[in-house]
Design an enzyme around this catalytic site. Structure first.
Site: not given
Ligand code: S3P
Length: 435
Positions: A19, A169, A348, A394, A321, A352
């Protein structure tokens, strides 16, 4: 969804495309001038939200077959204002990384989402993009969505951004915006997070260097020289976060062996494998050829007597995750497991920490939710119960693993939310428990 206890757990699994990589490949493809071809794109509802974002700004995405798409990227600075609000559904990745990608175009866009996404913190994206001169406004209360992005075709370069939390992210939002900057852009991270974006940008001809400021687990800086990505072809590896549920179940179940093939093994994602090993599980990893700089391979896990562990510090972003699964594993491990430094779990798709405390307690576990994690003492024979996913994919998957380990049937309310990351989850699980 009603889940029966599993007699045994055996077999091979092929999980859908990753993903995290799917979102990035789509966005970077949309920024490249010309046709990008993606294979094994994830079938997650979250990924579909990113496809919808691209289409809304004028990037054509054509589905060629299962998991196969062509993205007709318009090039840097060539996206146009969408006709209406962009619906990111449940996907924080689409909203945060999408905001970064949109920021480098002369357009106005409003990003919104479902009830869960509307509760998630977005001021951190606005703060991360602000040094580049991008205007991102949170229109909800307290820095919540909707997000209004007012982009520019040239953003400010020569800046260094330190996001308020270590987050892949946020890092990605800055790097995608940084492609349109007028000079190099640097992101500092206090602890390493998944580096899919950096690897992908390098593989499409861009200069994106990582400087370690204190060993592989310490702080680092990522420096991007702006430029336009070249169109590319990519076969996306399987999603280790989707495989994780089966691997955790295999470690905790007394009659189990599961082999997950062709999964991504990015160093920023393998925290669960490290936790499984420290709990005493036998984890076999056979490396395969890397694609676009992403390591991949086959992971096999079998039954083991588990012992308690402490999970915290720089391991947390690598397993973020998968921490709900660690909570389930802890109920089966000898001793007291402590998970800490994971306050991010509270923001999240749902809280969680609270969701797993409630679900596992209903199943008879000795679990205490703390501000930043859990304290869980095991081993406990879990009992079947009525539990809630709270609409979080999740949580639904972690409780399904707990259900397989319980001594009676469990009903998971709202389990169809697994489609957010893994629509075929229950079919795959069903095949393994009959294997
Ligand atoms: C992700 C980063 C994580 C993760 C999310 C996907 C990504 O989040 O929990 O499911 O693809 O960069 P954060 O960047 O908020 O830690």
């Amino acid at each position: 969804m009603r889940c029966e206890p599993a007699e045994r757990v055996r077999g091979r699994v092929q999980v859908p495309g990753d993903k995290s990589i799917s979102h990035r490949a789509l966005l970077v493809g949309g920024l490249a001038p010309g046709r990008t071809f993606l294979a094994n794109l994830g079938d997650a509802a979250d990924v579909a939200a990113t496809v919808a974002l691209l289409r809304a700004v004028g990037v054509e995405v054509v589905v060629r077959g299962p998991g196969e798409v062509s993205v007709f990227g318009r090039g840097r600075g060539r996206w146009s204002s969408p006709a209406g609000v962009i619906d990111c559904a449940n996907s924080g990745s689409t909203m945060r990384m999408g905001a970064g990608a949109l920021a480098g175009h002369p357009l106005q866009a409003v990003l919104d989402g479902d009830q869960s996404l509307r509760r998630r913190p977005m001021a951190r994206v606005a703060a991360a993009l602000e040094p580049l001169g991008a205007a991102v406004a949170c229109q909800g209360e307290d820095g919540r969505p909707p997000l209004r992005v007012t982009g520019l075709s040239r953003l400010r370069g020569g800046v260094e951004v330190s996001p308020e939390v270590p987050s892949a992210q946020l890092k990605t939002a800055v790097l995608l915006a940084g492609l349109a900057a007028d000079g190099p852009v640097t992101v500092r991270e206090a602890a390493p997070t998944r580096d899919h974006t950096e690897r992908l940008l390098r593989s499409v001809g861009l200069d994106c260097a990582t400087v370690l400021d204190g060993g592989p687990d310490g702080p680092r800086r990522i420096r991007l020289v702006p430029g336009e990505p070249e169109p590319f072809g990519l076969r996306i590896p399987g999603d280790l976060s989707s495989a994780a549920a089966f691997l955790a179940l295999a470690a905790a179940h007394p009659r189990a062996r599961v082999r997950c093939e062709a999964v991504g093994l990015n160093p920023g994602r393998v925290g669960l494998l490290e936790v499984l090993r420290s709990m005493g599980a036998a984890v076999e990893v056979e490396a395969a050829a890397a694609a676009s700089g992403e390591p991949a391979g086959t992971v096999t896990v079998g039954s083991a007597g588990l012992r308690a562990v402490t999970v915290g510090g720089s391991l947390v972003p690598r397993a973020i995750d998968e921490l709900p699964l660690v909570a389930v594993l802890a109920t089966q491990a000898e001793g007291t497991t402590v998970v800490r430094d994971a306050t991010e779990l509270r923001v999240k798709e749902t809280d969680r920490i609270a969701a797993m405390t409630e679900g596992l307690r209903a199943m008879g576990a000795t679990v205490e939710g703390t501000e930043d994690g859990w304290v869980i003492t095991g081993p406990t024979r879990l009992r079947g119960a009525l539990v809630g996913s709270l609409g979080d994919h999740r949580i639904a998957m972690a409780l399904a693993v707990a259900a397989c380990l319980a001594d009676g049937p469990t009903t998971i309310e709202g389990a169809d939310c697994v489609a957010v990351s893994f629509p075929g989850f229950f079919q795959t699980l069903g095949a393994l428990v009959q294997g």
